[in-house]
Design a protein around this motif. Structure first.
Motif, PDB file in Angstrom:
ATOM      1  N   GLY A   1       1.765  -8.738  -3.690  1.00 12.91           N
ATOM      2  CA  GLY A   1       2.098  -9.420  -4.935  1.00 12.91           C
ATOM      3  C   GLY A   1       2.455  -8.522  -6.097  1.00 12.91           C
ATOM      4  N   VAL A   2       3.156  -7.399  -5.814  1.00 11.21           N
ATOM      5  CA  VAL A   2       3.650  -6.534  -6.884  1.00 11.21           C
ATOM      6  C   VAL A   2       5.126  -6.243  -6.605  1.00 11.21           C
ATOM      7  N   THR A   3       5.756  -5.470  -7.470  1.00 13.02           N
ATOM      8  CA  THR A   3       7.160  -5.122  -7.269  1.00 13.02           C
ATOM      9  C   THR A   3       7.280  -3.887  -6.376  1.00 13.02           C
ATOM     10  N   PRO A   4       8.426  -3.715  -5.706  1.00 17.30           N
ATOM     11  CA  PRO A   4       8.634  -2.485  -4.925  1.00 17.30           C
ATOM     12  C   PRO A   4       8.539  -1.240  -5.787  1.00 17.30           C
ATOM     13  N   ALA A   5       8.974  -1.352  -7.056  1.00 18.58           N
ATOM     14  CA  ALA A   5       8.865  -0.206  -7.961  1.00 18.58           C
ATOM     15  C   ALA A   5       7.411   0.185  -8.175  1.00 18.58           C
ATOM     16  N   ALA A   6       6.523  -0.809  -8.243  1.00 13.89           N
ATOM     17  CA  ALA A   6       5.098  -0.524  -8.425  1.00 13.89           C
ATOM     18  C   ALA A   6       4.543   0.243  -7.225  1.00 13.89           C
ATOM     19  N   VAL A   7       4.936  -0.177  -6.001  1.00 16.90           N
ATOM     20  CA  VAL A   7       4.479   0.537  -4.795  1.00 16.90           C
ATOM     21  C   VAL A   7       4.992   1.973  -4.816  1.00 16.90           C
ATOM     22  N   GLY A   8       6.246   2.148  -5.249  1.00 17.00           N
ATOM     23  CA  GLY A   8       6.793   3.493  -5.372  1.00 17.00           C
ATOM     24  C   GLY A   8       5.997   4.344  -6.342  1.00 17.00           C
ATOM     25  N   GLN A   9       5.562   3.756  -7.436  1.00 13.89           N
ATOM     26  CA  GLN A   9       4.757   4.491  -8.415  1.00 13.89           C
ATOM     27  C   GLN A   9       3.379   4.831  -7.864  1.00 13.89           C
ATOM     28  N   TYR A  10       2.828   3.937  -7.031  1.00 10.92           N
ATOM     29  CA  TYR A  10       1.538   4.248  -6.402  1.00 10.92           C
ATOM     30  C   TYR A  10       1.688   5.465  -5.487  1.00 10.92           C
TER      31      TYR A  10
ATOM     32  N   THR B   1       3.939   7.905  -5.643  1.00  6.87           N
ATOM     33  CA  THR B   1       4.242   9.156  -6.357  1.00  6.87           C
ATOM     34  C   THR B   1       3.110   9.593  -7.270  1.00  6.87           C
ATOM     35  N   GLY B   2       2.123   8.725  -7.456  1.00  5.57           N
ATOM     36  CA  GLY B   2       1.000   9.064  -8.325  1.00  5.57           C
ATOM     37  C   GLY B   2       1.256   8.792  -9.789  1.00  5.57           C
ATOM     38  N   VAL B   3       2.373   8.134 -10.110  1.00  8.97           N
ATOM     39  CA  VAL B   3       2.660   7.779 -11.504  1.00  8.97           C
ATOM     40  C   VAL B   3       1.629   6.783 -12.015  1.00  8.97           C
ATOM     41  N   SER B   4       1.214   5.873 -11.137  1.00  9.02           N
ATOM     42  CA  SER B   4       0.171   4.906 -11.493  1.00  9.02           C
ATOM     43  C   SER B   4      -0.692   4.647 -10.275  1.00  9.02           C
ATOM     44  N   ARG B   5      -1.843   3.999 -10.487  1.00  8.07           N
ATOM     45  CA  ARG B   5      -2.748   3.669  -9.390  1.00  8.07           C
ATOM     46  C   ARG B   5      -2.834   2.150  -9.248  1.00  8.07           C
ATOM     47  N   PRO B   6      -3.027   1.667  -8.033  1.00 10.24           N
ATOM     48  CA  PRO B   6      -3.179   0.222  -7.857  1.00 10.24           C
ATOM     49  C   PRO B   6      -4.465  -0.281  -8.521  1.00 10.24           C
ATOM     50  N   ARG B   7      -4.426  -1.507  -8.982  1.00 12.45           N
ATOM     51  CA  ARG B   7      -5.623  -2.113  -9.569  1.00 12.45           C
ATOM     52  C   ARG B   7      -6.697  -2.276  -8.490  1.00 12.45           C
ATOM     53  N   PRO B   8      -7.964  -2.308  -8.860  1.00  8.79           N
ATOM     54  CA  PRO B   8      -9.031  -2.463  -7.860  1.00  8.79           C
ATOM     55  C   PRO B   8      -8.854  -3.692  -6.976  1.00  8.79           C
ATOM     56  N   ASP B   9      -8.360  -4.801  -7.553  1.00  7.39           N
ATOM     57  CA  ASP B   9      -8.223  -6.021  -6.748  1.00  7.39           C
ATOM     58  C   ASP B   9      -7.118  -5.908  -5.698  1.00  7.39           C
ATOM     59  N   LEU B  10      -6.242  -4.893  -5.831  1.00  7.73           N
ATOM     60  CA  LEU B  10      -5.173  -4.705  -4.857  1.00  7.73           C
ATOM     61  C   LEU B  10      -5.611  -3.874  -3.650  1.00  7.73           C
ATOM     62  N   ILE B  11      -6.725  -3.151  -3.782  1.00  6.12           N
ATOM     63  CA  ILE B  11      -7.185  -2.276  -2.700  1.00  6.12           C
ATOM     64  C   ILE B  11      -7.443  -3.058  -1.412  1.00  6.12           C
ATOM     65  N   PRO B  12      -8.202  -4.189  -1.472  1.00  3.19           N
ATOM     66  CA  PRO B  12      -8.416  -4.955  -0.233  1.00  3.19           C
ATOM     67  C   PRO B  12      -7.109  -5.466   0.363  1.00  3.19           C
ATOM     68  N   ARG B  13      -6.163  -5.862  -0.480  1.00  2.00           N
ATOM     69  CA  ARG B  13      -4.886  -6.373   0.031  1.00  2.00           C
ATOM     70  C   ARG B  13      -4.097  -5.269   0.725  1.00  2.00           C
ATOM     71  N   LEU B  14      -4.096  -4.074   0.138  1.00  2.00           N
ATOM     72  CA  LEU B  14      -3.409  -2.948   0.770  1.00  2.00           C
ATOM     73  C   LEU B  14      -4.021  -2.623   2.127  1.00  2.00           C
ATOM     74  N   ALA B  15      -5.347  -2.602   2.179  1.00  2.00           N
ATOM     75  CA  ALA B  15      -6.032  -2.279   3.431  1.00  2.00           C
ATOM     76  C   ALA B  15      -5.705  -3.306   4.511  1.00  2.00           C
ATOM     77  N   GLU B  16      -5.743  -4.565   4.139  1.00  2.00           N
ATOM     78  CA  GLU B  16      -5.461  -5.631   5.110  1.00  2.00           C
ATOM     79  C   GLU B  16      -4.004  -5.590   5.556  1.00  2.00           C
ATOM     80  N   THR B  17      -3.093  -5.382   4.607  1.00  2.00           N
ATOM     81  CA  THR B  17      -1.661  -5.351   4.918  1.00  2.00           C
ATOM     82  C   THR B  17      -1.313  -4.218   5.860  1.00  2.00           C
TER      83      THR B  17
END
Length: 389
Positions: A50-59, A61-77
């Motif tokens: 539920g984020v933009t592809p640009a946001a994943v790209g920033q995650y 490259t280290g420009v930004s970090r995913p929010r805590p609530d996104l961690i479980p979704r990333l792990a499951e995905t």
């Protein structure tokens, strides 16, 4: 009490790690590795969480970090424990310039990236085992990483280098028996993913000299031990001859020339090859030298015993014999010496001497236990149910 989503995240309960702590200690390169292993695009991952592809790209490259609530979704995905994304674990990042692909041009970029991520995981597994068990020293001229076994450089000419390596390894002048086990005995980590692994279907074979030399051999479509052995020798040629992977046809031809001379040295095979195409004789040589009849026919042409026209006609005749006794493919599974066992044996020793378990190794690597079993080639020990009469 009904378990929360956090309770269901693999690895969090045992290590007391929360999604917020993982977000604070987020390793961008781990997201890239997990995404490549899953063979997913940034757009696909973005759509799942539920984020933009640009946001994943920033995650990544280290420009930004995913929010805590996104961690479980990333792990499951991506099919990894949430703790997979934490900083601090030993890693060895690889790129395309550091690996030789057997079929570079026909391998899509996404599949090459997945194969490189697989190689990174094999390195991590090897590193974890080496903290407990001493693996064989690397006995490979020109190797400049990890364990270095001193010795003179080999010739840059493929055939000469093959002859020199045979002498260095004490192979002699005859057939090379148990090629894969021999490579492992000289410090080369060899892995053969299961046929269910996507890499087995998408990448023919590849090798890398990063840290400790590594060769990935995938099951060929014919499940032919003779092709399997030539591919292993081809990758050995890359490790010996080519420090940087350019992926050009010259390097591939040089690795083929190395493999042919390493498996069938000219001085030994030339007196044995038939002056006229004799399939019975070629079938006999196949069994003794462990190379395909196709390779032996090519060797006859290469060494000047037959013309191009005769070679072409012989290949046509050979196709009519495929599948017949003496000419059919032989399964790699029937040749234990051609299947990797180094990491599996190292794990067995670590179990015996250090009490290591698959579960403990999975926690240390932040992998799932099935992934550890898969790369080790260790089957899960399930209880056997028997009906009582």
């Amino acid at each position: 009490m009904r378990p929360t989503r956090q309770d269901l995240i693999p690895g969090l309960e045992e290590r007391g790690t929360t999604p917020r702590a993982i977000a604070d200690g987020f390793d961008p390169s781990r997201l890239t590795q997990a995404r490549r292993l899953a063979e997913m695009t940034k757009k696909e991952v973005a759509g799942r969480i539920g984020v933009t592809p640009a946001a994943v790209g920033q995650y990544e490259t280290g420009v930004s970090r995913p929010r805590p609530d996104l961690i479980p979704r990333l792990a499951e995905t991506l099919g990894v424990p949430a703790t997979f994304f934490l900083l601090g674990r030993p890693a060895n990042r690889l790129d395309a310039s550091m690996a030789h692909f057997r079929s570079l041009r026909s391998t899509p970029k996404s599949q090459r990236e997945r194969a490189l991520a697989l190689a990174e995981q094999v390195w991590e597994l090897t590193y974890a085992l080496e903290q407990r068990i001493q693996l064989p020293f690397v006995d490979l001229p020109g190797f400049a990483g990890g364990e270095v076994h001193p010795g003179a450089e080999l010739s840059t000419d493929p055939a000469s280098a093959a002859r020199e390596l045979r002498q260095r390894w004490g192979v002699g002048h005859g057939p090379v028996t148990h090629l894969v086990r021999r490579m492992e005995a000289h410090g080369i980590v060899v892995v053969m993913p299961s046929a269910a692994d996507p890499s087995a279907a998408s990448v023919d074979a590849f090798s890398t000299r990063a840290a400790r030399p590594l060769v990935i051999l995938t099951a060929n479509r014919a499940d032919d031990v003779y092709r399997h052995r030539f591919t292993a020798a081809h990758e050995l040629g890359h490790l010996v001859l080519h420090g940087d992977a350019t992926g050009d046809s010259r390097q591939e031809k040089e690795a083929d020339a190395f493999a042919a001379e390493f498996l069938t040295p000219q001085s030994s095979i030339l007196p044995l090859l038939p002056k006229r195409m004799d399939f019975a004789r070629l079938a006999e040589l196949r069994q003794v030298w462990g190379v395909s009849i196709h390779s032996l026919i090519y060797r006859c042409r290469e060494l000047g015993l037959t013309s191009d026209a005769t070679t072409s006609r012989t290949y046509q005749r050979l196709r009519a014999l495929e599948g017949q006794p003496g000419f059919m493919a032989e399964s790699v599974s029937n040749f234990p010496g051609e299947r990797p066992s180094l990491l599996q044996q190292a794990f067995a020793m670590a179990v015996e001497e250090a009490g290591l378990s698959v579960a403990e190794l999975a926690r240390e690597l932040a992998w799932t236990t099935p992934r550890v079993r898969e790369l080790l080639g260790v089957q899960e020990q399930r209880p056997v149910l028997r009906l009582v009469p």
